[in-house]
Enzyme design. Structure first.
Site, mmCIF file in Angstrom:
data_model
loop_
_atom_site.group_PDB
_atom_site.id
_atom_site.type_symbol
_atom_site.label_atom_id
_atom_site.label_comp_id
_atom_site.label_asym_id
_atom_site.label_seq_id
_atom_site.Cartn_x
_atom_site.Cartn_y
_atom_site.Cartn_z
ATOM 1 N N HIS A 103 0.928 -1.305 -0.158
ATOM 2 C CA HIS A 103 0.067 0.051 0.070
ATOM 3 C C HIS A 103 0.991 1.284 0.004
ATOM 4 O O HIS A 103 1.907 1.061 0.429
ATOM 5 C CB HIS A 103 -0.687 0.143 1.206
ATOM 6 N N ASP A 106 2.226 1.873 3.394
ATOM 7 C CA ASP A 106 3.206 1.076 3.928
ATOM 8 C C ASP A 106 4.610 1.491 3.675
ATOM 9 O O ASP A 106 5.655 1.244 4.401
ATOM 10 C CB ASP A 106 2.946 -0.428 3.416
HETATM 11 C C1 XLS Z 1 -7.656 -6.596 4.050
HETATM 12 C C2 XLS Z 1 -7.059 -6.852 2.774
HETATM 13 C C3 XLS Z 1 -6.058 -5.804 2.272
HETATM 14 C C4 XLS Z 1 -6.044 -5.972 0.883
HETATM 15 C C5 XLS Z 1 -5.050 -4.781 0.263
HETATM 16 O O1 XLS Z 1 -8.380 -7.368 4.490
HETATM 17 O O2 XLS Z 1 -6.960 -8.083 2.611
HETATM 18 O O3 XLS Z 1 -4.705 -6.157 2.915
HETATM 19 O O4 XLS Z 1 -5.449 -7.199 0.415
HETATM 20 O O5 XLS Z 1 -5.582 -3.523 0.506
#
Ligand code: XLS
Ligand code: NI
Ligand code: NI
Length: 439
Positions: A103, A106
């Site tokens: 993300h 991140d």
């Molecule tokens: C959350 C989601 C997230 C997505 C990416 O539950 O899995 O991690 O994969 O935003």
């Protein structure tokens, strides 16, 4: 290969075969081994998720951080982000994984202003680009975090506040730019807060229309800049919202179709989201695949006794085998891959636990791949399934399918034929066959 953040792992994790007792070695994942026409690494396309593996600190709803990672120690957030990136590439190389996912928030810290956040992202992306070049590790997908900031507490693309929706759109533009700059092979939309808590304050239709407009703008922008990656939507039924607009594969496919978006998206299916929706992982994969829309996978698992997104590393061979059956049958994931959207438990406090976790997940999918390929080669279930539908290949069955008859002709036929003769579905026998391959 750098040796700064994971000094306890001296070299790349080797493959040492199924009889090895070395817990820091692969027992099944042998990257260059051919399975059918492709190598294991070409089939599986494993990715590490940056948010859990590099940013996770063991915190949960009841307590703060329980890991104290070396790469999180710098005082300045941008220095911390740089250290984390350095540690990440050391981890990817030592694990021997070819892809990662992130993300925007991140990999780079949010700044005081939007412009500052964009600047932070740009500077980290430049650094990531040089690490990618140096190591050959590639970006499977990027995404924007549209759920952590308090401004998104009432949604991002579906916020009732136009300024918030605009903010989210601007953030997505920058996250697509970052993904494009890094040669990302996909871009993911997970609608974290795109849902609602109560109809007492919600215009459900309007929110869905807004979400569609939001995604159309992203599609337009993708075309404009010539981003070659695949757009993916990741369904999830709840958590954080009570009702999510992208609840499961079927709901999401309908939404995409309804709003003219189907040609531009595929689905990223997460195992734990499937089970939260009351489906099996393989069901969600099969629904997406049947529509020609299975694009990528978030490989993890939930806990049978816990009703939330525990994001555990996948270890269940039945699940990985049945998943690989669906993936093999559609000829692979194309530009997608298997992203470990999974985190080590709060009590697994050592950096080495990150290796054990990924080794286990990679081996579980490698075994699933081997077993699934063998079952397909042996046509272990295919012949049975074909036979089960055989009555549609001739007689009244083929007339129905080829539109030669309607209800009246069918009625005449049924009056003459009497009652149908049934065949057993043989579920138990088929389960025994599956067990004979897995065990
Ligand atoms: C959350 C989601 C997230 C997505 C990416 O539950 O899995 O991690 O994969 O935003
Ligand atoms: Ni996910
Ligand atoms: Ni998830």
């Amino acid at each position: 290969m750098q040796n700064k953040y994971f000094p306890q792992i001296k070299k790349q994790i080797p493959f040492s075969g199924k009889d090895s007792k070395d817990q820091l070695a692969f027992k099944y994942y042998n990257r260059d081994q051919k399975v059918g026409t492709k190598t294991m690494s070409e089939h599986l396309r494993f990715a590490v998720s940056y948010w859990h593996t590099m940013m996770g600190n063991g915190s949960d709803m009841f307590g703060g951080s329980s890991f104290n990672r070396e790469w999180h120690k710098a005082n300045n957030p941008l220095d911390r982000a740089k250290d984390t990136l350095e540690a990440a590439f050391e981890f990817f190389q030592k694990l021997g994984v070819e892809y990662y996912c992130f993300h925007d928030r991140d990999i780079a810290p949010e700044g005081e202003t939007f412009a500052q956040s964009c600047k932070n992202l740009e500077s980290i992306v430049a650094l990531a680009k040089s690490f990618q070049k140096e190591t050959g590790v590639k970006l499977l997908w990027g995404t924007a975090n549209l759920f952590s900031s308090p401004i998104y507490s009432q949604g991002a693309g579906t916020s009732p506040n136009a300024h918030v929706m605009a903010y989210a759109a601007a953030q997505v533009k920058n996250a697509i730019d970052a993904t494009n700059e890094l040669g990302g092979e996909n871009y993911v939309f997970w609608g974290g807060r795109e849902g609602y808590e109560t109809l007492l304050n919600t215009d459900l239709k309007k929110e869905q229309e807004h979400m569609a407009r939001f995604l159309h703008m992203a599609v337009d922008y993708k075309k404009k800049i010539g981003f070659q990656g695949q757009f993916l939507i990741e369904p999830k039924p709840k958590e954080p919202s009570k009702h999510q607009y992208d609840t499961d594969s079927a709901t999401t496919l309908y939404f995409l179709k309804e709003y003219g978006l189907l040609d531009h998206f595929k689905l990223n299916i997460e195992a734990n989201h499937a089970t939260l929706a009351g489906h099996s992982f393989e069901h969600e994969l099969a629904v997406a695949s049947a529509a020609g829309k299975l694009g990528s996978v978030d490989a993890n698992r939930g806990d049978e006794l816990l009703g939330w997104d525990t994001d555990q590393f996948p270890t269940n061979l039945y699940s990985t085998t049945l998943a690989m059956m669906v993936i093999l049958k559609q000829g692979g994931l194309g530009s997608g891959g298997l992203n470990f959207d999974a985190k080590v438990r709060r009590s697994s406090i050592d950096p080495t636990d990150l290796f054990y976790a990924h080794i286990g997940g990679m081996d579980a999918f490698a075994r699933g791949l081997l077993i699934a390929q063998k079952m397909i080669d042996d046509n272990a279930f295919g012949a049975f399934i074909d036979e089960r539908y055989n009555s549609f290949n001739s007689g009244i069955g083929s007339k129905i399918i080829s539109k030669q008859v309607g209800l009246e002709e069918i009625e005449t036929w049924v009056r003459n034929e009497g009652k149908p003769v049934l065949q057993s579905g043989r579920q138990e026998m088929l389960e025994n066959i599956l067990n004979s391959y897995i065990v």
